[in-house]
Design a protein around this motif. Structure first.
Motif, PDB file in Angstrom:
ATOM      1  N   VAL A   1      90.975  -0.362 -82.309  1.00  0.00           N
ATOM      2  CA  VAL A   1      90.027  -0.599 -81.217  1.00  0.00           C
ATOM      3  C   VAL A   1      88.676   0.033 -81.555  1.00  0.00           C
ATOM      4  O   VAL A   1      87.624  -0.523 -81.289  1.00  0.00           O
ATOM      5  CB  VAL A   1      90.586  -0.073 -79.885  1.00  0.00           C
ATOM      6  CG1 VAL A   1      89.543  -0.145 -78.787  1.00  0.00           C
ATOM      7  CG2 VAL A   1      91.824  -0.879 -79.487  1.00  0.00           C
ATOM      8  N   GLU A   2      88.704   1.219 -82.183  1.00  0.00           N
ATOM      9  CA  GLU A   2      87.492   1.897 -82.617  1.00  0.00           C
ATOM     10  C   GLU A   2      86.643   0.996 -83.510  1.00  0.00           C
ATOM     11  O   GLU A   2      85.418   0.957 -83.411  1.00  0.00           O
ATOM     12  CB  GLU A   2      87.852   3.159 -83.404  1.00  0.00           C
ATOM     13  CG  GLU A   2      87.368   4.422 -82.741  1.00  0.00           C
ATOM     14  CD  GLU A   2      87.926   5.652 -83.451  1.00  0.00           C
ATOM     15  OE1 GLU A   2      88.239   6.624 -82.777  1.00  0.00           O
ATOM     16  OE2 GLU A   2      88.075   5.581 -84.696  1.00  0.00           O
TER      17      GLU A   2
ATOM     18  N   ARG B   1      86.438  -2.022 -83.321  1.00  0.00           N
ATOM     19  CA  ARG B   1      86.084  -3.185 -82.508  1.00  0.00           C
ATOM     20  C   ARG B   1      86.772  -4.480 -82.974  1.00  0.00           C
ATOM     21  O   ARG B   1      86.240  -5.572 -82.895  1.00  0.00           O
ATOM     22  CB  ARG B   1      84.567  -3.386 -82.460  1.00  0.00           C
ATOM     23  CG  ARG B   1      83.863  -2.173 -81.887  1.00  0.00           C
ATOM     24  CD  ARG B   1      82.540  -2.532 -81.255  1.00  0.00           C
ATOM     25  NE  ARG B   1      82.193  -1.576 -80.211  1.00  0.00           N
ATOM     26  CZ  ARG B   1      82.515  -1.682 -78.938  1.00  0.00           C
ATOM     27  NH1 ARG B   1      83.189  -2.720 -78.516  1.00  0.00           N
ATOM     28  NH2 ARG B   1      82.162  -0.777 -78.053  1.00  0.00           N
TER      29      ARG B   1
ATOM     30  N   PRO C   1      89.658  -7.000 -82.072  1.00  0.00           N
ATOM     31  CA  PRO C   1      90.490  -7.264 -80.883  1.00  0.00           C
ATOM     32  C   PRO C   1      91.982  -7.126 -81.202  1.00  0.00           C
ATOM     33  O   PRO C   1      92.492  -7.820 -82.086  1.00  0.00           O
ATOM     34  CB  PRO C   1      90.142  -8.702 -80.510  1.00  0.00           C
ATOM     35  CG  PRO C   1      89.530  -9.295 -81.716  1.00  0.00           C
ATOM     36  CD  PRO C   1      88.924  -8.185 -82.518  1.00  0.00           C
TER      37      PRO C   1
END
Lengths: 253, 311
Positions: free
Chosen positions: B279-280, B282, B284
């Motif tokens: 998630v860091e 970015r 999905p």
């Protein structure tokens, strides 16, 4: 098949069951025999006293009641012989061995039936001693003796097949014995109903399926084809029912 | 040697085994491993012609166990669960009876009896009534009756259940001696026993074969890693690089374009770290799953049972 037969006999003779029932059977038959003998001796004395022209057949008076009594004992004793044949195997789990050995269910069934018949024959053979003892008083009619024994064996065989059928239904030997006795008594009392009912096809049918009615002719010394065929068919019918039950037991595991 | 095809057995509403297929080769020792009620005994009962299957078919040396049952039974020595025996008979008489039923030639019967009595250490009890024997000796008599006609296939249902540790050791030793050219199928719920004795293990649970493999590779498959599967949409390669750097990840592979299979060390749950890192970056993150391995669960259950039994 021979192995299964011998195995059944080994188990019969190594457990007390055979000795107990054979003992009871022979002792009670002995009492009946003694009674008949006493009765016949009294009768002979009387015949001698009154100088009656002797039209009395002593051997018939002697033999008839003895064999009739024996047939009653057989009704109670064969269920005890037959109760263990399948119930014991099902309770102990040995049925799983027997049914996975390379031998067909039919052969196992026949071997068990023959083993039961052998036990019955042994018990009846012991009572032949009484026939020999009879020679002291009178010479028995050997023809009647023969047909009577044959009749008892055939009737015993029919009861044995009922017993095997009951034994295949349950794991519990007591239940098997009780069930057999119940069925035998049913097949006995239907004969009485036949006597009470008016003479219709129904009463005729009831008379014919009664286990005991067919025996009476044997005890009189008559070898009836009808009676022999009846007992054999009766046995075959219940043995084949047992086969169906055993097959269905397999399905249910 | 033994072929089992789409075997299914249904007891009323209960499905005992569902669509089981496998083969056993000549000389192989196959272990059925599974918790109680998994379908081990049912499979064996069908294999030995004790009961017919609801559907599917089993052949032993090419003979169907339903249509050719008398023939197929000739090739099998069977020791049922709990070792039922004719307890009123003497050991020798019993063995003689079994030899007769199994069609051992009359001339060979005495020598076969002598052989199994020697092989299974029954010399001291050969004239004893079976009812008086200890459980260990009964088990030996059970093995002796199965082996009396020297069958090429042996089926043993829970051969060591209910024995004390020394007897278990002895029976295992006997089974080991029997293997070789003979095909043996045995069932157990004890993992060490099966891995000791068997070339191949079939793990059964709820009527289905969960896995069938050699004990070594089964263990290897189980004990090394935990499998985590993630789905990250189109940016799979980027995610892969990130995940590979996480400590504890052993290997990453993609089974198809959508999923990444990540093998991690067993003792830690790496999902939180993994999710955070992805998630860091970015990327999905669509899905992150720890693959439940039923095999592992069963193994755990089996291992605990062995420990609990204290054997």
């Amino acid at each position: 098949m021979r192995s299964v037969y011998l195995k059944e006999l080994t188990i019969y003779f190594s457990s007390p069951i055979f000795y107990v029932i054979a003992c009871i059977f022979v002792c009670i038959t002995g009492v009946f025999f003694y009674n008949s003998m006493v009765y016949v001796s009294l009768l002979t004395v009387r015949i001698a006293q009154y100088q009656v022209e002797s039209g009395v057949n002593l051997s018939e008076i002697l033999l008839g009641p003895i064999f009739a009594d024996m047939s009653m004992l057989i009704v109670f004793i064969v269920p005890i012989i037959s109760m263990r044949l399948y119930a014991e195997e099902q309770a102990q789990g040995t049925i799983e061995l027997l049914f996975t050995y390379p031998v067909s269910d039919l052969k196992v069934l026949l071997a068990k039936y023959l083993a039961g018949m052998t036990i019955l024959t042994c018990m009846l053979a012991i009572t032949a001693v009484f026939m020999v003892l009879m020679l002291v008083v009178t010479s028995p009619d050997w023809g009647v003796v023969f047909t009577s024994y044959l009749g008892l064996l055939l009737m015993g065989g029919a009861i044995l097949s009922l017993g095997i059928f009951a034994s295949s239904l349950t794991k519990n030997q007591i239940v098997a014995a009780a069930l057999t006795l119940g069925m035998v008594l049913c097949f006995w009392v239907v004969g009485w109903f036949a006597g009470v009912l008016p003479d219709t096809p129904t009463s005729g049918f009831l008379r014919e399926i009664s286990l005991v009615n067919h025996l009476s002719r044997f005890l009189k010394g008559i070898l009836g084809v009808k009676d022999i065929v009846f007992y054999i068919c009766f046995s075959v019918f219940f043995l084949s029912l047992s086969l169906r039950v055993l097959d269905s037991n397999r399905w249910r595991g | 040697m033994i072929t089992i095809e789409n075997l299914t057995k249904v007891y009323g509403p209960k499905i005992a085994i569902a669509d089981v297929s496998f083969q056993v080769n000549r000389g192989e020792v196959l272990g059925f491993l599974g918790p109680n009620g998994a379908g081990k005994t049912t499979t064996m009962k069908i294999l030995t012609s004790f009961m017919p299957p609801t559907s599917g078919r089993v052949t032993v040396m090419g003979h169907d166990t339903v249509k050719d049952s008398i023939l197929s039974r000739r090739f099998i020595g069977y020791l049922p669960e709990n070792t039922p025996l004719y307890t009123d008979m003497r050991v020798k008489t019993f063995l003689k009876f079994v030899a007769g039923v199994k069609g051992v030639k009359k001339a060979n019967v005495p020598s076969r009896i002598k052989k199994v009595i020697a092989d299974f250490g029954l010399e001291e009890v050969k004239d004893a009534v079976i009812a008086t024997l200890s459980k260990g000796f009964r088990q030996r008599v059970g093995l002796a009756q199965a082996m009396i006609n020297d069958p090429p296939v042996l089926v043993l249902d829970e051969p060591t259940i209910g024995l004390d540790p020394r007897q278990i050791y002895e029976i295992r030793q006997l089974i080991k001696d029997l293997s070789g050219t003979r095909t043996i199928i045995l069932s157990s719920h004890i993992l060490p026993e099966v891995s000791q004795l068997c070339d191949r293990v079939a793990i059964i649970n709820k009527g289905k074969i969960v896995a069938i493999d050699s004990p070594q590779s089964l263990k290897a498959r189980l004990q090394d890693h935990t499998l985590i599967v993630i789905q990250v949409g189109s940016r799979q390669e980027e995610a892969r690089k990130i995940v590979e750097k996480i400590e504890g990840v052993l290997s990453v592979s993609s089974s198809n374009s959508r999923f990444l299979n990540i093998e991690t060390v067993k003792d830690r749950d790496l999902r939180p770290v993994m999710a955070e890192k992805i998630v860091e970056a970015r990327i999905p993150l669509l899905e992150i799953v720890r693959k439940e391995m039923s095999l592992e669960e069963i193994f755990m259950e089996l291992i605990t049972e062995e420990a609990g039994a204290g054997a």
